[in-house]
Scaffold this motif. Structure first.
Motif, PDB file in Angstrom:
ATOM      1  N   PRO A 207     -11.546  -2.803  10.370  1.00  0.00           N
ATOM      2  CA  PRO A 207     -10.167  -2.327  10.196  1.00  0.00           C
ATOM      3  C   PRO A 207      -9.178  -3.473  10.010  1.00  0.00           C
ATOM      4  O   PRO A 207      -8.171  -3.321   9.310  1.00  0.00           O
ATOM      5  N   ASP A 210      -9.464  -4.471   6.389  1.00  0.00           N
ATOM      6  CA  ASP A 210      -8.817  -3.434   5.569  1.00  0.00           C
ATOM      7  C   ASP A 210      -7.300  -3.556   5.650  1.00  0.00           C
ATOM      8  O   ASP A 210      -6.586  -3.435   4.638  1.00  0.00           O
ATOM      9  N   GLY A 211      -6.816  -3.789   6.860  1.00  0.00           N
ATOM     10  CA  GLY A 211      -5.368  -3.938   6.996  1.00  0.00           C
ATOM     11  C   GLY A 211      -4.849  -5.145   6.255  1.00  0.00           C
ATOM     12  O   GLY A 211      -3.764  -5.109   5.636  1.00  0.00           O
ATOM     13  N   ARG A 214      -4.771  -4.304   2.493  1.00  0.00           N
ATOM     14  CA  ARG A 214      -3.622  -3.432   2.168  1.00  0.00           C
ATOM     15  C   ARG A 214      -2.325  -4.236   2.218  1.00  0.00           C
ATOM     16  O   ARG A 214      -1.428  -4.049   1.385  1.00  0.00           O
ATOM     17  N   TRP A 215      -2.220  -5.103   3.226  1.00  0.00           N
ATOM     18  CA  TRP A 215      -1.005  -5.917   3.316  1.00  0.00           C
ATOM     19  C   TRP A 215      -0.863  -6.824   2.092  1.00  0.00           C
ATOM     20  O   TRP A 215       0.245  -7.004   1.556  1.00  0.00           O
TER      21      TRP A 215
END
Length: 433
Positions: A207, A210-211, A214-215
């Motif tokens: 996660p 993934d974060g 996305r950022w």
């Protein structure tokens, strides 16, 4: 917060003990008066029948016994009939000596370290406290809180008052200094390295990646025009003249978006693997590489010394302080219930853990012995000075209120015993002599 003050029981507006002593005094005086009336009434009947002689002798001796005991009891507290007879009004006249004697008796028999230690050795203070704290809360018939609930409510109010009375800036600086000192002693690099390794073993780092992806995508999207300008400035003039720079910048941005999307949806993407390799190396370096650990330690010191961090912490602490004050004073906040649950858990631990009981009992015993050793003289001096400050009327009223009822029984018994002795003497003088 509910407050209760204990006060002595009253009867018709007066303390019950004083009223009962007064009634018993009137009873004893009434018996003495009755004996006097009986003596006068039977004096002229002695010659008419032998029985009246016994009655008259009983009444006469009862008067003598009652008067003697009345004098003795009265002489303890005041001058009989107001006459300054020597060795009367013993308690008022000798109240200072009584105060010193009482204080010395208390010091020698109750506040010596040996006596305190012996008494405390037979007490399980910890278990008794545990039973009290673990008891189920109850409400009185009037709906008031039980003792433990009053303790928690009082503790919450005390916490709020303490937080309000202390200087918030000074207290915040003290807390910050304490945290900074503890953080300075903590070697955070190995700890962070072990956290990274543990997260990767349990796949909890996914996660985070993934974060991060996305950022990165959102950052590129928010700065797309800036990136286009950078590409426009970097390409050759011919490309700018032909307008191919816009095509190139669009292709670069589209390629970045596509790459980030593939990394996000494909858990086996090579770039994701590279990120994981980097995280694994970082975890190893944080634990074993001296240079990396030194850099982290330097960053930690710079962060602690940064004035901006101090300002940030001051704001955080003030919000925490205000929140605690509001919760402590809000009966609906649940702080009182939390404190009651904590006290109940502490009570159960005190009841079940014998080792904890032994430690607390030893601490309580040593504390009480220390108090008796250091402050025993001050305690008895307080008793002595308090009694000395009482005036004659006060000490007479208090002592007479405490033991006056029993002293009146002495008068009653003296009247009855004197009468029986007088009747016995009358029998001996008239029948046996």
């Amino acid at each position: 917060m509910e407050m209760r003050h204990s006060r002595p029981l009253t009867f018709r507006g007066e303390p019950l003990s004083v009223d009962r002593a007064r009634r018993m005094r009137w009873t004893a005086t009434g018996m003495l008066a009755a004996m006097a009336v009986l003596f006068i009434a039977t004096h002229g009947l002695v010659s008419t029948h032998p029985v009246w002689g016994y009655v008259n002798a009983f009444a006469e001796a009862a008067m003598v016994g009652g008067l003697a005991d009345w004098f003795a009891v009265t002489a303890l507290f005041r001058h009989p009939l107001g006459l300054p007879i020597p060795h009367t009004a013993i308690i008022p006249e000798n109240k200072d000596r009584i105060a010193d004697t009482m204080a010395q008796f208390l010091r020698e028999n109750f506040l010596t370290p040996a006596v305190v230690a012996r008494r405390m050795s037979g007490m399980n203070v910890a278990k008794a406290a545990g039973e009290f704290l673990a008891a189920s809360p109850e409400r009185a018939s009037d709906g008031s809180l039980d003792e433990r609930s009053r303790i928690t409510s009082g503790a919450a109010e005390l916490l709020a008052e303490v937080l309000e009375s202390l200087d918030p800036d000074r207290l915040g600086n003290q807390v910050r200094a304490g945290l900074a000192g503890q953080l300075a002693k903590l070697d955070i690099a190995p700890l962070a390295g072990r956290m990274i390794e543990s997260a990767m073993v349990d796949k909890r780092h996914q996660p985070l990646i993934d974060g991060f992806v996305r950022w990165a995508g959102l950052t590129i999207e928010d700065n797309e025009e800036t990136l286009r300008d950078i590409i426009h400035q970097r390409v050759a003039g011919v490309l700018r003249w032909t307008g191919l720079d816009k095509t190139i910048s669009s292709s670069v941005l589209d390629g970045l978006y596509k790459l980030l999307a593939e990394v996000l949806v494909n858990p086996d993407h090579p770039l994701r693997g590279k990120i994981e390799e980097g995280l694994a190396k970082l975890g190893q370096d944080l634990q074993h590489d001296p240079d990396t650990r030194a850099r982290v330690e330097e960053m930690k010191r710079d962060l602690i010394a940064n004035p901006a961090v101090a300002v940030w912490w001051t704001g955080v602490w003030e919000r925490i302080r205000q929140s605690l004050i509001r919760r402590a004073r809000d009966p609906e906040s649940g702080m009182g219930e939390d404190m009651r649950n904590m006290l109940a858990e502490l009570g159960q631990a005190l009841q079940q853990d014998e080792r904890l009981q032994e430690q607390i009992n030893r601490f309580a015993r040593r504390t009480m012995v220390g108090v008796a050793t250091r402050y025993g003289d001050q305690i008895v001096r307080l008793v002595s000075e308090t009694v000395k400050r009482w005036d004659a009327t006060t000490i007479t009223a208090r002592v007479e209120g405490a033991v006056g009822r029993d002293l009146q029984f002495i008068r009653i018994n003296g009247t009855l015993v004197g009468g029986l002795v007088g009747m016995t003497l009358h029998f001996v003088t008239t029948r046996l002599l």
